[in-house]
Design a protein around this motif. Structure first.
Motif, PDB file in Angstrom:
ATOM      1  N   UNK A 158       0.838  -1.194   0.000  1.00  0.00           N
ATOM      2  CA  UNK A 158       0.000   0.000   0.000  1.00  0.00           C
ATOM      3  C   UNK A 158       0.871   1.241   0.000  1.00  0.00           C
ATOM      4  N   UNK A 159       0.472   2.261  -0.755  1.00  0.00           N
ATOM      5  CA  UNK A 159       1.261   3.479  -0.886  1.00  0.00           C
ATOM      6  C   UNK A 159       0.383   4.698  -0.617  1.00  0.00           C
ATOM      7  N   UNK A 160       0.837   5.545   0.293  1.00  0.00           N
ATOM      8  CA  UNK A 160       0.170   6.820   0.568  1.00  0.00           C
ATOM      9  C   UNK A 160       1.050   7.948   0.047  1.00  0.00           C
ATOM     10  N   UNK A 161       0.464   8.912  -0.656  1.00  0.00           N
ATOM     11  CA  UNK A 161       1.182  10.088  -1.136  1.00  0.00           C
ATOM     12  C   UNK A 161       0.341  11.319  -0.816  1.00  0.00           C
ATOM     13  N   UNK A 162       0.959  12.314  -0.222  1.00  0.00           N
ATOM     14  CA  UNK A 162       0.290  13.591   0.026  1.00  0.00           C
ATOM     15  C   UNK A 162       0.012  14.257  -1.321  1.00  0.00           C
ATOM     16  N   UNK A 163      -1.241  14.549  -1.593  1.00  0.00           N
ATOM     17  CA  UNK A 163      -1.611  15.151  -2.877  1.00  0.00           C
ATOM     18  C   UNK A 163      -0.864  16.459  -3.140  1.00  0.00           C
ATOM     19  N   UNK A 164      -0.507  17.174  -2.086  1.00  0.00           N
ATOM     20  CA  UNK A 164       0.189  18.448  -2.250  1.00  0.00           C
ATOM     21  C   UNK A 164       1.592  18.265  -2.815  1.00  0.00           C
ATOM     22  N   UNK A 165       2.095  17.035  -2.794  1.00  0.00           N
ATOM     23  CA  UNK A 165       3.442  16.753  -3.293  1.00  0.00           C
ATOM     24  C   UNK A 165       3.436  16.250  -4.734  1.00  0.00           C
ATOM     25  N   UNK A 166       2.247  16.148  -5.339  1.00  0.00           N
ATOM     26  CA  UNK A 166       2.134  15.723  -6.730  1.00  0.00           C
ATOM     27  C   UNK A 166       1.990  16.941  -7.637  1.00  0.00           C
ATOM     28  N   UNK A 168       1.775  17.788 -11.756  1.00  0.00           N
ATOM     29  CA  UNK A 168       1.657  17.261 -13.119  1.00  0.00           C
ATOM     30  C   UNK A 168       1.849  15.744 -13.157  1.00  0.00           C
ATOM     31  N   UNK A 169       1.284  15.074 -12.165  1.00  0.00           N
ATOM     32  CA  UNK A 169       1.327  13.618 -12.138  1.00  0.00           C
ATOM     33  C   UNK A 169       2.621  13.011 -11.654  1.00  0.00           C
ATOM     34  N   UNK A 170       3.544  13.837 -11.158  1.00  0.00           N
ATOM     35  CA  UNK A 170       4.811  13.315 -10.642  1.00  0.00           C
ATOM     36  C   UNK A 170       5.023  13.787  -9.211  1.00  0.00           C
ATOM     37  N   UNK A 171       5.711  12.933  -8.430  1.00  0.00           N
ATOM     38  CA  UNK A 171       6.065  13.307  -7.065  1.00  0.00           C
ATOM     39  C   UNK A 171       7.184  14.340  -7.121  1.00  0.00           C
ATOM     40  N   UNK A 172       6.952  15.501  -6.553  1.00  0.00           N
ATOM     41  CA  UNK A 172       7.936  16.587  -6.543  1.00  0.00           C
ATOM     42  C   UNK A 172       8.563  16.653  -5.159  1.00  0.00           C
TER      43      UNK A 172
END
Length: 201
Positions: A158-166, A168-172
């Motif tokens: 399972x993977x969680x990513x903060x939407x604020x760190x995406x 243009x579809x890439x993790x910044x």
């Protein structure tokens, strides 16, 4: 200079971890069979495979109340799961507080004032405001040479990513400046990036 580790380096402090740097920090949350949560940072940590996604971290010392290891490995032995929380630069103080040699009954989430959330796929807490978190099922615990050295391997389920760190579809990563461990008591954070194309691309 040149030295053989078995003979010693002759310097005021061991240079090994300064040579192998920067190292990403795996902020490992785990839960014992008794339901006790634990949170601790490990700088011997990395991703090791894409398909299925897999990670590793190593624990290299022990505590009197945990026998041959520390709380994280002991908990994972009992439950078979753990979560890797990525450390943002802004979380450095909480991460550092959670690194203390606290007794097994101390909950580092509470000790360091860190908000927790329940994982989705495993019975474990995660750092609620971490920029990314990887829920893992342990696949192997490998004893390494030396006393109390253990490598833990896990498959990411399972993977969680903060939407604020995406972006243009890439993790910044510059959105959260991941913290990295250097040698001695030194750290760095990532604020600038550049790209390179491989030959033939």
């Amino acid at each position: 200079m040149f030295y053989r580790p078995e003979d010693g380096h002759g310097l005021p402090h061991n240079p090994f971890s300064a040579i192998v740097s920067p190292r990403p920090i795996g902020w490992i949350s785990s839960r014992g069979g008794d339901g006790q949560d634990n949170l601790a940072p490990y700088s011997f940590f990395n991703a090791v495979a894409y398909t299925p996604p897999q990670v590793m971290f190593s624990s290299t010392s022990s505590k009197e109340d945990r026998g041959d290891t520390k709380d994280s490995v002991a908990n994972i032995r009992e439950t078979g799961v753990f979560c890797v929380n990525i450390v943002a630069s802004a979380q450095r103080d909480g991460m550092n507080m959670s690194s203390g040699p606290w007794p097994r009954e101390v909950d580092e989430f509470d000790k360091a004032g860190i908000a927790r959330a329940e994982c989705a796929e495993i019975a474990c807490s995660r750092v609620a405001d971490s920029p990314a978190a990887l829920e893992c099922r342990m696949t192997q615990i490998i004893p390494l040479a030396g006393k109390s050295n253990f490598m833990v391997l896990g498959e990411v389920v399972g993977v969680h990513i903060d939407d604020a760190c995406l972006v243009d579809g890439q993790l910044d990563v510059t959105r959260y400046a991941p913290l990295a461990r250097l040698g001695y008591r030194d750290y760095a954070d990532v604020r600038e990036v550049f790209s390179l194309k491989r030959p033939g691309e």
